[in-house]
Design an enzyme around this catalytic site. Sequence first.
Site, PDB file in Angstrom:
ATOM      1  N   GLU A 355       0.834  -1.203   0.000  1.00 27.24           N
ATOM      2  CA  GLU A 355       0.000   0.000   0.000  1.00 27.24           C
ATOM      3  C   GLU A 355       0.870   1.254   0.000  1.00 27.24           C
ATOM      4  O   GLU A 355       0.463   2.302  -0.502  1.00 27.24           O
ATOM      5  CB  GLU A 355      -0.936  -0.004   1.221  1.00 27.24           C
ATOM      6  CG  GLU A 355      -2.111   0.958   1.087  1.00 27.24           C
ATOM      7  CD  GLU A 355      -3.175   0.759   2.146  1.00 27.24           C
ATOM      8  OE1 GLU A 355      -4.196   0.119   1.846  1.00 27.24           O
ATOM      9  OE2 GLU A 355      -2.990   1.241   3.282  1.00 27.24           O
ATOM     10  N   HIS A 386       6.744 -26.886   3.303  1.00 27.33           N
ATOM     11  CA  HIS A 386       5.922 -27.964   2.736  1.00 27.33           C
ATOM     12  C   HIS A 386       4.844 -27.403   1.815  1.00 27.33           C
ATOM     13  O   HIS A 386       3.862 -28.085   1.520  1.00 27.33           O
ATOM     14  CB  HIS A 386       5.306 -28.783   3.869  1.00 27.33           C
ATOM     15  CG  HIS A 386       6.335 -29.469   4.705  1.00 27.33           C
ATOM     16  ND1 HIS A 386       6.793 -30.738   4.438  1.00 27.33           N
ATOM     17  CD2 HIS A 386       7.041 -29.033   5.785  1.00 27.33           C
ATOM     18  CE1 HIS A 386       7.718 -31.068   5.332  1.00 27.33           C
ATOM     19  NE2 HIS A 386       7.889 -30.053   6.158  1.00 27.33           N
ATOM     20  N   LYS A 514     -13.913   1.602  -3.935  1.00 24.69           N
ATOM     21  CA  LYS A 514     -14.915   2.042  -2.952  1.00 24.69           C
ATOM     22  C   LYS A 514     -15.993   2.890  -3.619  1.00 24.69           C
ATOM     23  O   LYS A 514     -17.185   2.729  -3.346  1.00 24.69           O
ATOM     24  CB  LYS A 514     -14.246   2.846  -1.828  1.00 24.69           C
ATOM     25  CG  LYS A 514     -13.423   2.009  -0.879  1.00 24.69           C
ATOM     26  CD  LYS A 514     -13.150   2.711   0.443  1.00 24.69           C
ATOM     27  CE  LYS A 514     -12.178   3.838   0.320  1.00 24.69           C
ATOM     28  NZ  LYS A 514     -11.701   4.342   1.614  1.00 24.69           N
TER      29      LYS A 514
END
Length: 549
Positions: A355, A386, A514
């Site tokens: 960000e 793994h 938004k």
Amino acid sequence: MKNINPTQTAAWQALQKHFDEMKDVTIADLFAKDGDRFSKFSATFGDQMLVDYSKNRITEETLAKLQDLAKECDLAGAIKSMFSGEKINRTENRAVLHVALRNRSNTPILVDGKDVMPEVNAVLEKMKTFSEAIISGEWKGYTGKAITDVVNIGIGGSDLGPYMVTEALRPYKNHLNMHFVSNVDGTHIAEVLKKVNPETTLFLVASKTFTTQETMTNAHSARDWFLKAAGDEKHVAKHFAALSTNAKAVGEFGIDTANMFEFWDWVGGRYSLWSAIGLSIVLSIGFDNFVELLSGAHAMDKHFSTTPAEKNLPVLLALIGIWYNNFFGAETEAILPYDQYMHRFAAYFQQGNMESNGKYVDRNGNVVDYQTGPIIWGEPGTNGQHAFYQLIHQGTKMVPCDFIAPAITHNPLSDHHQKLLSNFFAQTEALAFGKSREVVEQEYRDQGKDPATLDYVVPFKVFEGNRPTNSILLREITPFSLGALIALYEHKIFTQGVILNIFTFDQWGVELGKQLANRILPELKDGKEISSHDSSTNGLINRYKAWRG
């Protein structure tokens, strides 16, 4: 703070030539030529932290040229600008002063000619008083019972930092149960509410404006749930507190503004855990431990602002990152903590870095023609071994890695920690030096097998090595050392932003989605078919409406 295109500097041109000389040099060669490499390419931070950057594709000449780049981009001036309260977040006309929140020296720090430290200390004192009342049981809920559970409702910086720190410092926690709700998906709040009792739960609503969609949606759902049990709205004040600056909206919600904890516009969300946003941390580990967290960060702030660049840990890590990102073309960095308590650390700095430095426009307003912030990801060891280490070891992409581990564990069960640390040490060795065909064939001979008959499988067992890593070894994960480690990464990100000529402290990239969501929301209220968007978005919305009924 100056606006300098790094690619136009003499240092960048020199680095490009140097890269041509270095691109085929291996880490194994560098160690073979210099038996003293570890001592030359490692540094300590007090007796708390060792940073080993020797397993990188760098020489002393590489670092000298990278330091020249930092000088040409006026990193020293930029550091002074930030610490002095200059408004270096120019797109929002704000100072950037998370360092003031942990300024344990209390030296005045000025914004617009006003010392911010008295206000910082007043909020800290208020957090102390409030937290002590909750932790001690002096604060009572609406039925006279003490608080047992705290639910932090926030998103982004109001969630990631507090959640990461409370998990990392779980060995220091008290009796209070901590819960975090961030996602606007109702499942998140619903599942948390199943675990708590309205009579003994405190909600912290973390939103500077008290208008953040996700946070306020969750806060109102929590309030509705609470009032189903409590009945009278006057009881809200005993069970809700606000981390906000919007006194009017906080009061209208039913929260006593005496329990509103303020912070300032010079505190960026992803740098806010040091502020009132850290109230959940205080409630989890106690105020004294929170002060230790601040003190560790302040110690790193002093190191960053006063240590020459050649020995400055955040600067060194930042420059090495630029070397890979901008010259080798590495697109990602992995953060790999070998400590289960640190399981949210990579996610926290995924936001912290991406960000901050995920920008394609420079500080002059021009589109850049070079790489900016890397993709950050990671998981705790040994789980990652793994899962995705296969690609790091034998894939076609360069993934520089930071390995982080404590020498002393909080849980000395049997030989668990020795096994964990043996993997920590082994992975960086394996990534650096690999395993040659000759070694693979010799292993077969040692097993009594003829390598010639197994020629078809030998290539798959070869490890090229030459994969770069940093190792950060902490003495122990304490509030102080964690504070220092977080600040180390914060300043690394800032340093890279300065050199890459981008604004690290705004985040306009979160806005468009938004805006469009606010436009789409009313369209979802009824069953009418939508045709106001592109065919893909229309198709998705209309199928959603058809399926929901």
